[in-house]
Every structure is written in C-alpha cells, then in structure tokens.
Enzyme design. Structure first.
Site, PDB file in Angstrom:
ATOM      1  CG  HIS A  17     -21.937  38.640   0.633  1.00  0.00           C
ATOM      2  ND1 HIS A  17     -22.689  38.279   0.932  1.00  0.00           N
ATOM      3  CD2 HIS A  17     -21.813  39.684  -0.543  1.00  0.00           C
ATOM      4  CE1 HIS A  17     -24.235  38.750   0.507  1.00  0.00           C
ATOM      5  NE2 HIS A  17     -23.156  39.634  -0.540  1.00  0.00           N
ATOM      6  CE  LYS A  41     -30.766  45.576  -4.884  1.00  0.00           C
ATOM      7  NZ  LYS A  41     -29.019  45.457  -4.580  1.00  0.00           N
ATOM      8  NE  ARG A  90     -22.942  36.810  -7.570  1.00  0.00           N
ATOM      9  CZ  ARG A  90     -24.000  37.205  -7.016  1.00  0.00           C
ATOM     10  NH1 ARG A  90     -24.789  36.259  -5.999  1.00  0.00           N
ATOM     11  NH2 ARG A  90     -24.847  38.310  -7.182  1.00  0.00           N
ATOM     12  CB  SER A 128     -28.747  38.074  -0.447  1.00  0.00           C
ATOM     13  OG  SER A 128     -27.225  38.117   0.013  1.00  0.00           O
TER      14      SER A 128
HETATM   15  O1  PNS Z   1     -25.629  43.697  -2.408  1.00  0.00           O
HETATM   16  P1  PNS Z   1     -26.475  44.803  -3.454  1.00  0.00           P
HETATM   17  O2  PNS Z   1     -27.310  45.230  -3.300  1.00  0.00           O
HETATM   18  O3  PNS Z   1     -25.586  44.033  -5.288  1.00  0.00           O
HETATM   19  O4  PNS Z   1     -25.133  46.414  -3.389  1.00  0.00           O
HETATM   20  C1  PNS Z   1     -26.566  47.219  -4.589  1.00  0.00           C
HETATM   21  C2  PNS Z   1     -25.124  48.279  -3.665  1.00  0.00           C
HETATM   22  C3  PNS Z   1     -25.427  48.781  -2.223  1.00  0.00           C
HETATM   23  C4  PNS Z   1     -23.380  48.251  -3.866  1.00  0.00           C
HETATM   24  C5  PNS Z   1     -25.639  49.384  -4.472  1.00  0.00           C
HETATM   25  O5  PNS Z   1     -27.071  49.362  -4.722  1.00  0.00           O
HETATM   26  C6  PNS Z   1     -25.398  51.072  -4.207  1.00  0.00           C
HETATM   27  O6  PNS Z   1     -23.999  50.666  -4.218  1.00  0.00           O
HETATM   28  N1  PNS Z   1     -25.465  51.543  -3.298  1.00  0.00           N
HETATM   29  C7  PNS Z   1     -26.003  52.571  -2.482  1.00  0.00           C
HETATM   30  C8  PNS Z   1     -26.547  53.650  -3.595  1.00  0.00           C
HETATM   31  C9  PNS Z   1     -26.183  54.745  -4.920  1.00  0.00           C
HETATM   32  O7  PNS Z   1     -24.953  54.816  -4.855  1.00  0.00           O
HETATM   33  N2  PNS Z   1     -26.233  54.587  -6.011  1.00  0.00           N
HETATM   34  C10 PNS Z   1     -25.919  54.004  -7.428  1.00  0.00           C
HETATM   35  C11 PNS Z   1     -24.954  54.074  -7.888  1.00  0.00           C
HETATM   36  S1  PNS Z   1     -24.070  54.881  -9.246  1.00  0.00           S
END
Ligand code: PNS
Length: 158
Positions: A17, A41, A90, A128
């Site tokens: 990150h 999560k 990745r 993570s």
């Molecule tokens: O590190 P991660 O868990 O892969 O990040 C995922 C994240 C936080 C970027 C994604 O879950 C997100 O955008 N969450 C906010 C809620 C949202 O907008 N969801 C719909 C996306 S189409």
C-alpha cells in the site's frame, strides 16, 4: 490543484500500500488515503486503529492525508474534491474485482477517473490478509509492513 483518493480497508496498511501511496503522491498535488469502514469484512483493527496506523506509516509524505469514510467511494471522493481514484494492481487475480468496481464507480460518477499503479514484483502477492496470517502464526513480517504495523500486529497476537 490535483487531488487523488487512494481508498482501501487497510487492515492493516502494508508495504505494498505504502508503495502505491508514495508513487501516487509524486503524480498529484495531494493524496487523501481513504480508510473504508468496511464492516462486512469484520476488520481485525478498528477503523480508528487503521487510520492511526496509516497516518503513522505515511507521516514522512508531506502531501498525504489520511481520512476515514463510511459511504460510497464516489460520494467520499466528491466530498473531498478528488476526481482521481488511484488503486494498486497486483497479480491478475485483482483484475476482475477491480474491473467491476471501476465500471460501477464510473457509472455512478463519470467525473471520477480511476487509475491503476502496478505493484513491483516484491509486493505482487502481498496483501493485508496474508500479513494478518503471518502475524497470527508469529512469522517474520520484515519488509512486509511498516514498523508501526509490525508492533501493532505483535501486540494483537501476543
Ligand atoms: O482494500 P480493499 O478492501 O480491497 O478496498 C475496497 C474498497 C474500500 C475500495 C471498496 O470496498 C469500496 O470502495 N468501498 C466503499 C463502498 C463502495 O463504494 N462500494 C461500492 C463500490 S462499486
């Protein structure tokens, strides 16, 4: 002023990150690292802990701020005035999920552009969840996480 959002759950923030955030910070004027609440999560670290660790890990980067969010990504991006979303990419396994998210976010707000920074080979398979597993089994986390995260993980699994 070009402001970009680097979103994630950051449970916890890893060296991978940090690599994406550092490289993105050289492309725009300001980076907001958006730490998503991501309650589905069931994160190991609380939102406050994840924000504190991300702030500590990025404190040497002058144009990086860390903020929590608990809403749609595109809504948060609008709120903070960011029209660029930067994500790390990745291995190929990331692609399908990122492709879906990017398409949906684009449909929700076409003024927000998502761009990707590819991980260097040493972080290609770092995540993570892998880091949490190594920590849980008391493995060596050297090079995988910033020092503050290593200490926090050791404390969690002591
Ligand atoms: O590190 P991660 O868990 O892969 O990040 C995922 C994240 C936080 C970027 C994604 O879950 C997100 O955008 N969450 C906010 C809620 C949202 O907008 N969801 C719909 C996306 S189409």
């Amino acid at each position: 002023m070009k402001r970009a959002l680097v979103p994630g759950t950051f449970d916890p923030i890893t060296a991978g990150h940090l690599d994406v955030i550092t490289r993105a910070s050289q492309l725009v004027d300001e980076i907001i690292v958006g730490v998503a609440a991501s309650p589905k999560k069931s994160p190991l670290f609380s939102l406050e802990e994840r924000v504190a660790l991300a702030r500590e890990a990025t404190k040497a980067l002058p144009n990086v701020r860390v903020e929590p969010f608990d809403c749609l990504l595109v809504v948060f991006a609008e709120e903070i005035g960011a029209n660029i979303v930067v994500k790390g990419l990745r291995a190929i396994t990331d692609f399908e999920y990122e492709f879906q998210m990017t398409a949906l976010n684009y449909q929700l707000n076409q003024a927000i552009e998502t761009i990707f920074i590819m991980s260097p080979p040493q972080y290609m398979y770092l995540s993570s969840s892998i880091v949490r597993e190594i920590a849980c089994l008391h493995g060596d986390m050297d090079g995988f996480v910033p020092e503050c995260v290593r200490a926090a993980l050791e404390a969690k699994f002591a």
